[in-house]
Design an enzyme around this catalytic site. Structure first.
Site, mmCIF file in Angstrom:
data_model
loop_
_atom_site.group_PDB
_atom_site.id
_atom_site.type_symbol
_atom_site.label_atom_id
_atom_site.label_comp_id
_atom_site.label_asym_id
_atom_site.label_seq_id
_atom_site.Cartn_x
_atom_site.Cartn_y
_atom_site.Cartn_z
ATOM 1 C CB CYS A 1 -1.009 0.015 1.135
ATOM 2 S SG CYS A 1 -0.334 0.233 2.776
ATOM 3 C CG ASP B 1 -3.710 -0.183 -1.835
ATOM 4 O OD1 ASP B 1 -4.319 -1.219 -2.174
ATOM 5 O OD2 ASP B 1 -3.495 0.116 -0.638
#
Ligand SMILES: *[C@@H]1O[C@H](CO)[C@@H](O)[C@H](O)[C@H]1NC(C)=O
Ligand SMILES: *[C@@H]1O[C@H](CO)[C@@H](O)[C@H](O)[C@H]1NC(C)=O
Ligand SMILES: *[C@@H]1O[C@H](CO)[C@@H](O)[C@H](O)[C@H]1NC(C)=O
Ligand SMILES: *[C@@H]1O[C@H](CO)[C@@H](O)[C@H](O)[C@H]1NC(C)=O
Ligand SMILES: *[C@@H]1O[C@H](CO)[C@@H](O)[C@H](O)[C@H]1NC(C)=O
Length: 567
Positions: free
Chosen positions: A71, A315
């Site tokens: 992420c 993401d």
């Protein structure tokens, strides 16, 4: 070269503010970012409202990839347009403090959009390790309105903590995170509708990331991670659904590089836990799906829908049981890097599928081009074509590679996570090269193990062709060229991409062939370049398994700003 095109090439041409042709209004942007959402396991097939409002009303970019499957580095790439080796926010412990340390908080998308005259709003998870302790020192910059999820409650689906416009954080006991994100997003749309200025709104729910809550263990609060939690109204959906039983789900024969290959086959308890984990992901995405509808309806209510772009992505991707892996990310396998991207908005064709390669480093350039702001010369991507004309023109002319990079540990999630055990030395460079005619994966790991998958014939990455046998190497594998020759091209491409900067990341063949006569793999396999690729380009290899991008551990490198090995 024409003077104007020289300025454009040099990134100096200042485009006029974007006006959408139909309304004459400057366009708004709503950017929806889910967390850890796969494409390969079919998560979007369980999102009918996404299908109705984004896919049917916009374009599906079906070859979209993240360039780091985690992420923080992925979000940093989205918000800066840079590869992880250039923004440097790549260590797992990184998160918000690392983002601040690397200067990203002072030079990234929301600040650029404000400079262009857009008001900016953000709801949900911005960074990991953005916490109740550090949210105010310094503040996340660049937002006119913000309502951030904060650690340690970011992933606590029923007890999230938000901080609104840098006030005191507010803890929401027994309220569902995604529904709060949705309400807050709608509130910001109401605010934005009252302004004459255009806006950008980022909406980042944590679904379908795993749930982490803090439980009191003998007086100490300890984090406990489990499958994501759905809204109560969705808790009983999809009872019969299991992880797709593709050939690489818990395969009989081990696959992948050393640490993956050594994983034991999952027994029935592990498989059941994986199936439940998968169902919980799909259930948790239902509130995201409903949020998409609510956002579209709110835009319509304020007469903003026809001049607003809506972009939906995640993401990074995720795996559950493929290659015997417990739930997780961090890997270069297709599940972790090939992710959803949908765009609708003014001029974007409806119900269209664009067969072009795009990556997260293209998103910042795309947002800048949507608002007509100047391109920045330090971005490593290029704007995604949005109109039918530009999409058509890009087919066959756009880049076809993705460089995936990672340094450090892998961890797993779920009931049978490799408990407390971080997998070290998960440091690699992986290349995807994708067109209608071919699809290859090539990687080099920090122990110098290699993988090569011909994904037209082996879409599940089960048969590593590396090292290629002499017979295999000589066999015509690709446009009549032997596999051994094609492999030299993959390695050289990886060599330039692993330290590439700005345009070099988009046009790497030009670094290898400055004359400009080679723009894709098909051109590069011409026999007249065999000796160059065999003898003149050093092979990618690691000296060391590092925890981050340190030039001294990267082995032989190519320095784009000095020169290149003559061709
Ligand atoms: C949003 O923030 C920018 C930068 O601080 C500022 O110039 C702009 O006026 C703000 N917009 C509104 C509506 O206050
Ligand atoms: C809590 O403390 C008790 C007494 O010291 C101990 O027996 C028990 O194992 C502890 N529980 C956990 C989950 O650590
Ligand atoms: C599977 O392995 C786990 C340990 O990882 C064990 O607890 C469980 O009993 C095993 N289940 C079956 C069905 O063998
Ligand atoms: C990881 O890499 C380091 C440095 O190359 C090496 O010393 C270590 O043995 C490796 N560890 C494992 C578990 O492979
Ligand atoms: C390339 O060389 C320049 C000039 O010596 C240096 O500043 C830069 O850090 C080098 N970059 C890489 C990726 O080696």
């Amino acid at each position: 070269m024409h003077a104007l095109s020289m300025l454009v090439t040099a990134g100096l041409f200042l485009a006029p503010p974007a006006l959408t042709s139909s309304t004459g209004k400057r366009p708004n942007i709503v950017f929806i970012l889910s967390d850890d959402q796969d494409l390969e396991m079919g998560s979007i097939n369980y999102m009918p409202l996404l299908d109705k409002y984004l896919s049917a009303k916009g374009t599906t970019y079906e070859r979209h990839y993240c360039t780091t499957a985690l992420c923080c580095p992925a979000r940093a790439s989205i918000l800066t347009g840079k590869m992880a080796h250039n923004h440097n926010a790549h260590s797992m412990e990184g998160g918000y403090p690392k983002v601040v340390q690397e200067g990203i908080n002072d030079d990234y998308l929301p600040l650029w959009l404000q400079e262009a005259g857009w008001d900016t709003y953000y709801v949900g998870k911005l960074w990991n390790a953005h916490s109740t302790d550090n949210y105010n020192s310094p503040r996340a910059r660049g937002w006119n309105g913000s309502d951030f999820l904060l650690d340690p409650y970011t992933y606590d689906f029923y007890n999230p903590t938000f901080v609104r416009n840098y006030d005191e954080p507010i803890h929401h006991e027994n309220e569902y995170s995604t529904d709060l994100v949705s309400q807050k997003a709608l509130g910001f749309l109401d605010d934005a509708s009252k302004s004459a200025r255009p806006f950008f709104l980022g909406v980042a729910p944590v679904a379908p990331h795993s749930n982490t809550e803090y439980v009191n263990v003998n007086g100490t609060m300890k984090p406990v991670t489990s499958a994501p939690l759905p809204a109560k109204r969705h808790a009983n959906l999809f009872d019969e659904v299991v992880v797709p039983r593709t050939p690489h789900f818990n395969p009989k024969t081990p696959s992948g590089v050393y640490w993956v290959r050594d994983l034991p086959r999952l027994n029935q308890s592990h498989v059941d836990a994986n199936d439940l984990y998968y169902r919980q992901r799909l259930r948790s995405l239902q509130a995201v799906d409903e949020m998409i509808e609510a956002i579209v309806q709110k835009l319509e209510e304020h007469n903003m829908l026809d001049h607003t772009y809506i972009i939906y992505t995640s993401d990074n991707g995720f795996h559950v049981g493929q290659h015997r892996l417990e739930p997780g990310k961090f890997c270069p396998f297709e599940e972790d890097v090939h992710i959803p991207l949908f765009i609708r908005g003014p001029g974007v064709p409806e119900n269209e599928h664009a067969p072009i390669v795009t990556t997260h480093t293209d998103l910042a350039p795309t947002f800048l081009s949507m608002v007509g702001a100047p391109m920045r010369s330090d971005m490593d991507g290029e704007a995604i074509p949005l109109t039918r004309h530009d999409i058509d023109a890009s087919i066959g002319n756009r880049y076809e590679h993705v460089q995936v990079e990672y340094w450090g540990y892998a961890v797993s999630e779920g009931d049978y996570a490799y408990q407390g055990y971080l997998i070290p030395n998960n440091t690699y460079k992986a290349l995807r090269i994708v067109s209608d005619e071919y699809s290859f994966y090539y990687s080099i790991w920090c122990n110098n193990e290699h993988e090569l998958y011909d994904m037209k014939n082996d879409p599940y990455q089960l048969e590593n062709r590396y090292p290629i046998s002499p017979a295999d190497g000589n066999r015509a594998a690709f446009f009549g060229r032997p596999l051994s020759q094609v492999l030299n091209r993959f390695d050289a491409l990886t060599m330039v991409l692993k330290t590439c900067k700005s345009e070099g990341c988009v046009k790497p063949w030009k670094l290898l062939h400055p004359a400009g006569d080679v723009t894709n793999l098909k051109d590069a396999v011409n026999p007249k370049f065999d000796s160059f690729y065999e003898n003149d380009v050093p092979k990618v290899k690691y000296d060391h398994c590092s925890q981050g991008f340190f030039l001294e551990f990267e082995g032989p490198i190519y320095n784009q700003s000095i020169a290149f090995i003559p061709g």
